[in-house]
Design an enzyme around this catalytic site. Sequence first.
Site, PDB file in Angstrom:
ATOM      1  N   HIS A 283       0.521  -1.122   0.123  1.00 32.39           N
ATOM      2  CA  HIS A 283      -0.118   0.351  -0.025  1.00 32.39           C
ATOM      3  C   HIS A 283       0.608   1.378   0.191  1.00 32.39           C
ATOM      4  O   HIS A 283       2.324   1.243  -0.461  1.00 32.39           O
ATOM      5  CB  HIS A 283      -1.071  -0.088   0.909  1.00 32.39           C
ATOM      6  CG  HIS A 283      -1.491  -1.769   1.161  1.00 32.39           C
ATOM      7  ND1 HIS A 283      -3.000  -1.265  -0.048  1.00 32.39           N
ATOM      8  CD2 HIS A 283      -1.856  -2.896   2.404  1.00 32.39           C
ATOM      9  CE1 HIS A 283      -3.269  -2.727   0.283  1.00 32.39           C
ATOM     10  NE2 HIS A 283      -2.298  -3.455   1.547  1.00 32.39           N
TER      11      HIS A 283
ATOM     12  N   GLU B 110      -2.495   0.662   7.761  1.00 37.48           N
ATOM     13  CA  GLU B 110      -1.742  -0.967   7.215  1.00 37.48           C
ATOM     14  C   GLU B 110      -0.690  -0.345   7.139  1.00 37.48           C
ATOM     15  O   GLU B 110       0.771  -1.251   7.214  1.00 37.48           O
ATOM     16  CB  GLU B 110      -2.657  -2.008   6.710  1.00 37.48           C
ATOM     17  CG  GLU B 110      -1.529  -3.183   5.541  1.00 37.48           C
ATOM     18  CD  GLU B 110      -2.574  -3.487   4.922  1.00 37.48           C
ATOM     19  OE1 GLU B 110      -2.037  -4.430   4.103  1.00 37.48           O
ATOM     20  OE2 GLU B 110      -3.311  -3.406   4.400  1.00 37.48           O
TER      21      GLU B 110
ATOM     22  N   HIS C 252       2.314  -6.418   5.078  1.00 32.77           N
ATOM     23  CA  HIS C 252       0.839  -6.518   5.102  1.00 32.77           C
ATOM     24  C   HIS C 252       0.178  -6.589   6.455  1.00 32.77           C
ATOM     25  O   HIS C 252       0.786  -7.846   7.077  1.00 32.77           O
ATOM     26  CB  HIS C 252       0.215  -7.953   3.907  1.00 32.77           C
ATOM     27  CG  HIS C 252      -0.103  -7.321   2.358  1.00 32.77           C
ATOM     28  ND1 HIS C 252      -0.439  -6.259   1.880  1.00 32.77           N
ATOM     29  CD2 HIS C 252       1.493  -7.216   1.808  1.00 32.77           C
ATOM     30  CE1 HIS C 252      -0.240  -6.014   0.866  1.00 32.77           C
ATOM     31  NE2 HIS C 252       1.211  -6.374   0.986  1.00 32.77           N
TER      32      HIS C 252
ATOM     33  N   GLU D 153       1.254 -11.789   6.159  1.00 26.86           N
ATOM     34  CA  GLU D 153      -0.259 -10.926   6.783  1.00 26.86           C
ATOM     35  C   GLU D 153       0.381 -10.902   8.153  1.00 26.86           C
ATOM     36  O   GLU D 153      -0.546 -12.177   8.708  1.00 26.86           O
ATOM     37  CB  GLU D 153      -1.703 -11.546   6.633  1.00 26.86           C
ATOM     38  CG  GLU D 153      -2.033 -10.808   4.947  1.00 26.86           C
ATOM     39  CD  GLU D 153      -2.783 -10.152   4.843  1.00 26.86           C
ATOM     40  OE1 GLU D 153      -2.359  -8.993   5.121  1.00 26.86           O
ATOM     41  OE2 GLU D 153      -3.022 -10.000   3.925  1.00 26.86           O
TER      42      GLU D 153
END
Length: 186
Positions: free
Chosen positions: A16, A31, A84, A150
Amino acid sequence: GSEMCIRDRVVIDPGHGGPDPGAVGIGGLRETDVVLDVGLQLAQLLQNRGVQVLLTRTSEVDVDLPPRVSLANRSGANLFVSLHANALSMDRPDVNGIETFYYQGGRAYELALSIQQQLMAVSPGTPDRGARPGRFFVIRRTVMPSVLTEMGFVTGEIDAPRLADARYRQQLAAALAAGILSYLGQ
Protein backbone atom coordinates in the site's frame (compact mmCIF):
# COMPACT_ATOMS: atom_id res chain seq x y z
CA GLY A 1 29.10 -16.28 10.55
CA SER A 2 30.18 -12.69 9.90
CA GLU A 3 31.33 -13.35 6.32
CA MET A 4 29.50 -11.08 3.93
CA CYS A 5 27.22 -13.01 1.59
CA ILE A 6 27.23 -10.67 -1.37
CA ARG A 7 25.07 -13.12 -3.29
CA ASP A 8 22.14 -12.44 -0.95
CA ARG A 9 19.82 -9.77 -2.27
CA VAL A 10 16.32 -9.35 -0.86
CA VAL A 11 13.38 -7.26 -2.03
CA ILE A 12 11.11 -6.01 0.77
CA ASP A 13 7.70 -4.81 -0.35
CA PRO A 14 5.79 -2.75 2.25
CA GLY A 15 2.23 -2.96 0.91
CA HIS A 16 0.00 0.00 0.00
CA GLY A 17 1.09 3.60 0.65
CA GLY A 18 0.21 7.21 -0.13
CA PRO A 19 -3.47 7.63 -1.06
CA ASP A 20 -3.93 3.88 -0.43
CA PRO A 21 -3.60 3.32 3.34
CA GLY A 22 -4.53 -0.35 3.03
CA ALA A 23 -6.62 -1.64 5.90
CA VAL A 24 -7.67 0.80 8.62
CA GLY A 25 -8.48 -0.69 11.99
CA ILE A 26 -9.01 -0.06 15.67
CA GLY A 27 -8.08 3.46 16.77
CA GLY A 28 -7.44 4.49 13.17
CA LEU A 29 -4.46 2.09 12.92
CA ARG A 30 -3.35 2.11 9.28
CA GLU A 31 -1.81 -0.90 7.55
CA THR A 32 0.50 1.33 5.50
CA ASP A 33 2.12 2.79 8.65
CA VAL A 34 2.64 -0.61 10.25
CA VAL A 35 4.21 -2.23 7.20
CA LEU A 36 6.44 0.74 6.29
CA ASP A 37 7.83 0.95 9.83
CA VAL A 38 8.45 -2.81 10.00
CA GLY A 39 9.89 -2.85 6.45
CA LEU A 40 12.40 -0.05 7.11
CA GLN A 41 13.55 -1.68 10.34
CA LEU A 42 13.81 -5.07 8.62
CA ALA A 43 15.91 -3.55 5.81
CA GLN A 44 18.33 -2.10 8.38
CA LEU A 45 18.65 -5.42 10.25
CA LEU A 46 19.39 -7.33 7.04
CA GLN A 47 21.86 -4.71 5.81
CA ASN A 48 23.67 -4.99 9.14
CA ARG A 49 24.16 -8.67 8.32
CA GLY A 50 25.61 -7.97 4.88
CA VAL A 51 22.44 -8.68 2.89
CA GLN A 52 21.66 -6.31 0.02
CA VAL A 53 18.15 -4.92 0.36
CA LEU A 54 15.85 -3.22 -2.12
CA LEU A 55 12.63 -1.64 -0.86
CA THR A 56 9.71 -1.12 -3.24
CA ARG A 57 8.92 2.03 -1.28
CA THR A 58 10.62 3.90 1.57
CA SER A 59 7.97 6.55 2.16
CA GLU A 60 4.24 7.23 1.97
CA VAL A 61 3.91 6.86 -1.77
CA ASP A 62 1.49 4.78 -3.76
CA VAL A 63 3.27 2.17 -5.88
CA ASP A 64 1.15 0.10 -8.22
CA LEU A 65 1.60 -3.68 -8.17
CA PRO A 66 3.27 -4.25 -11.59
CA PRO A 67 6.18 -1.84 -10.82
CA ARG A 68 6.80 -3.70 -7.53
CA VAL A 69 7.08 -6.92 -9.48
CA SER A 70 9.28 -5.54 -12.26
CA LEU A 71 11.64 -3.95 -9.71
CA ALA A 72 11.98 -7.34 -8.05
CA ASN A 73 12.39 -9.26 -11.30
CA ARG A 74 15.02 -6.84 -12.64
CA SER A 75 16.97 -6.77 -9.39
CA GLY A 76 18.45 -10.26 -9.51
CA ALA A 77 17.21 -10.70 -5.93
CA ASN A 78 17.01 -14.22 -4.53
CA LEU A 79 13.89 -13.60 -2.52
CA PHE A 80 10.91 -11.27 -2.22
CA VAL A 81 8.93 -10.53 0.95
CA SER A 82 5.71 -8.51 0.80
CA LEU A 83 4.51 -7.06 4.13
CA HIS A 84 0.83 -6.60 4.90
CA ALA A 85 -1.67 -6.49 7.75
CA ASN A 86 -5.06 -8.12 7.57
CA ALA A 87 -8.46 -6.62 8.28
CA LEU A 88 -11.97 -7.84 8.63
CA SER A 89 -14.74 -5.58 9.78
CA MET A 90 -14.67 -3.44 12.91
CA ASP A 91 -17.40 -5.60 14.41
CA ARG A 92 -15.25 -8.75 14.23
CA PRO A 93 -12.50 -7.99 16.80
CA ASP A 94 -12.55 -11.71 17.61
CA VAL A 95 -10.73 -12.50 14.35
CA ASN A 96 -6.97 -12.39 14.79
CA GLY A 97 -3.93 -14.25 13.53
CA ILE A 98 -0.78 -14.27 11.45
CA GLU A 99 -0.37 -16.01 8.10
CA THR A 100 2.29 -16.16 5.41
CA PHE A 101 1.41 -16.96 1.81
CA TYR A 102 3.54 -18.52 -0.92
CA TYR A 103 2.48 -19.09 -4.52
CA GLN A 104 4.31 -22.30 -5.35
CA GLY A 105 5.91 -24.91 -3.12
CA GLY A 106 9.59 -25.71 -2.87
CA ARG A 107 11.79 -22.83 -1.78
CA ALA A 108 8.93 -20.36 -1.42
CA TYR A 109 7.20 -22.73 1.00
CA GLU A 110 10.43 -23.05 3.04
CA LEU A 111 10.74 -19.27 3.18
CA ALA A 112 7.08 -18.87 4.23
CA LEU A 113 7.45 -21.50 6.93
CA SER A 114 10.64 -19.96 8.28
CA ILE A 115 9.04 -16.49 8.49
CA GLN A 116 5.76 -17.80 9.91
CA GLN A 117 7.54 -19.68 12.72
CA GLN A 118 9.56 -16.62 13.71
CA LEU A 119 6.53 -14.30 13.65
CA MET A 120 4.53 -16.70 15.83
CA ALA A 121 7.39 -16.87 18.33
CA VAL A 122 6.98 -13.14 19.12
CA SER A 123 3.16 -13.23 19.00
CA PRO A 124 1.84 -15.52 21.74
CA GLY A 125 -1.93 -15.86 21.96
CA THR A 126 -2.81 -14.96 18.39
CA PRO A 127 -3.95 -17.78 16.09
CA ASP A 128 -1.34 -19.39 13.86
CA ARG A 129 -3.02 -19.28 10.45
CA GLY A 130 0.01 -20.99 8.95
CA ALA A 131 2.16 -20.90 5.85
CA ARG A 132 -0.43 -21.19 3.11
CA PRO A 133 -0.67 -21.20 -0.68
CA GLY A 134 -1.98 -17.89 -2.08
CA ARG A 135 -2.47 -16.24 -5.46
CA PHE A 136 -1.60 -12.60 -4.76
CA PHE A 137 -0.30 -10.78 -7.85
CA VAL A 138 3.05 -9.85 -6.30
CA ILE A 139 3.94 -13.43 -5.37
CA ARG A 140 2.47 -14.95 -8.51
CA ARG A 141 4.39 -12.72 -10.92
CA THR A 142 7.81 -12.57 -9.26
CA VAL A 143 10.46 -14.96 -10.59
CA MET A 144 12.27 -15.66 -7.29
CA PRO A 145 10.90 -17.43 -4.17
CA SER A 146 8.32 -14.95 -2.88
CA VAL A 147 6.05 -14.70 0.13
CA LEU A 148 3.38 -12.32 1.37
CA THR A 149 2.99 -12.12 5.12
CA GLU A 150 -0.11 -10.81 6.92
CA MET A 151 1.30 -9.78 10.31
CA GLY A 152 -2.01 -9.66 12.16
CA PHE A 153 -5.42 -8.00 11.93
CA VAL A 154 -5.63 -4.22 12.41
CA THR A 155 -9.27 -4.95 13.33
CA GLY A 156 -8.38 -7.68 15.85
CA GLU A 157 -8.58 -7.19 19.60
CA ILE A 158 -5.35 -9.17 20.14
CA ASP A 159 -3.41 -8.00 17.11
CA ALA A 160 -4.34 -4.31 16.76
CA PRO A 161 -2.88 -3.05 20.06
CA ARG A 162 0.31 -4.96 19.28
CA LEU A 163 0.61 -3.64 15.73
CA ALA A 164 0.10 -0.11 17.13
CA ASP A 165 3.00 -0.63 19.57
CA ALA A 166 6.45 0.48 18.39
CA ARG A 167 8.20 -2.17 20.50
CA TYR A 168 6.15 -4.97 18.97
CA ARG A 169 6.86 -3.67 15.46
CA GLN A 170 10.56 -3.85 16.35
CA GLN A 171 10.03 -7.49 17.39
CA LEU A 172 8.23 -8.22 14.11
CA ALA A 173 11.15 -6.77 12.13
CA ALA A 174 13.61 -8.90 14.13
CA ALA A 175 11.45 -12.00 13.62
CA LEU A 176 11.24 -11.40 9.86
CA ALA A 177 15.01 -10.88 9.72
CA ALA A 178 15.58 -14.14 11.63
CA GLY A 179 13.24 -16.01 9.29
CA ILE A 180 14.94 -14.62 6.19
CA LEU A 181 18.48 -15.19 7.48
CA SER A 182 17.62 -18.73 8.48
CA TYR A 183 16.24 -19.37 5.00
CA LEU A 184 19.40 -17.87 3.46
CA GLY A 185 21.45 -20.22 5.62
CA GLN A 186 23.12 -17.44 7.61
